[in-house]
Scaffold this motif. Sequence first.
Motif, PDB file in Angstrom:
ATOM      1  N   MET A  28       0.850  -1.191   0.000  1.00  0.00           N
ATOM      2  CA  MET A  28       0.000   0.000   0.000  1.00  0.00           C
ATOM      3  C   MET A  28       0.887   1.243   0.000  1.00  0.00           C
ATOM      4  O   MET A  28       1.850   1.327   0.739  1.00  0.00           O
ATOM      5  N   GLN A  32      -2.456   5.890  -0.955  1.00  0.00           N
ATOM      6  CA  GLN A  32      -3.580   5.006  -0.656  1.00  0.00           C
ATOM      7  C   GLN A  32      -3.915   5.025   0.830  1.00  0.00           C
ATOM      8  O   GLN A  32      -5.086   5.018   1.212  1.00  0.00           O
ATOM      9  N   LYS A  35      -5.807   8.100   1.639  1.00  0.00           N
ATOM     10  CA  LYS A  35      -7.184   7.998   1.140  1.00  0.00           C
ATOM     11  C   LYS A  35      -8.047   7.181   2.098  1.00  0.00           C
ATOM     12  O   LYS A  35      -9.170   7.578   2.428  1.00  0.00           O
ATOM     13  N   TYR A  73     -11.951  -2.584   3.605  1.00  0.00           N
ATOM     14  CA  TYR A  73     -10.835  -2.381   2.676  1.00  0.00           C
ATOM     15  C   TYR A  73     -10.059  -3.661   2.372  1.00  0.00           C
ATOM     16  O   TYR A  73      -9.285  -3.700   1.421  1.00  0.00           O
ATOM     17  N   LEU A  77     -10.102  -3.779  -2.201  1.00  0.00           N
ATOM     18  CA  LEU A  77      -8.981  -2.870  -2.426  1.00  0.00           C
ATOM     19  C   LEU A  77      -7.648  -3.512  -2.041  1.00  0.00           C
ATOM     20  O   LEU A  77      -6.684  -3.461  -2.796  1.00  0.00           O
TER      21      LEU A  77
END
Length: 189
Positions: A28, A32, A35, A73, A77
């Motif tokens: 990550m 990211q 976010k 998440y 993702l």
Amino acid sequence: MRPFYQGKLDVFCAVYAVLNAFQLLHAMSAWQGKKVLSELLTRVPVELPDQWDDLVWNRTDYVWLVEWLIAEYGRELFPVRFHRPWTGSPYAHPSDIWAGMNDWIQAEPRRTAVFRFQRFMPVRDEPVVCHWTTADRIMGDTLFLFDASMEDTAVHLIDRYGFVSQREHISPSHLLLIEPASIFLMEPR
């Protein structure tokens, strides 16, 4: 005087622990991570107002937040699988926790654990630190942490024989408590 830093004024170590796990498991990026943190700060007050209030005022153990972040998440993702081997267990011996985490982390190169610990001082009944962290690697009898804390006194490694798993076992020689029910063993899906 020393400048403030992440964790000194906020209580988001559980968020950072999960983001650090996503970083270890899926590389990550900082963008990211920002976010996800921004979304969390806007979504939770609306979707979970009671939990948000508890989170901001540090009236929670944050297990729900770790579960929520992984569910939100860690599905698409940053796809992960997780399990909590000591959930609901009234007691897990430190040697069982060490063996379980060691076996988990050593079995595959891209596995980690997210968990909460409490640090005590000999003259105090209450912990001086309640903190969520991420396991980085185990070498011999040492668990190295991939941790967000920048404090001089932060815990960045845990000795195999240096922690207990029940509060009543805190002693001057064992001032670190790992909460078995808080352990999330994670791997990429």
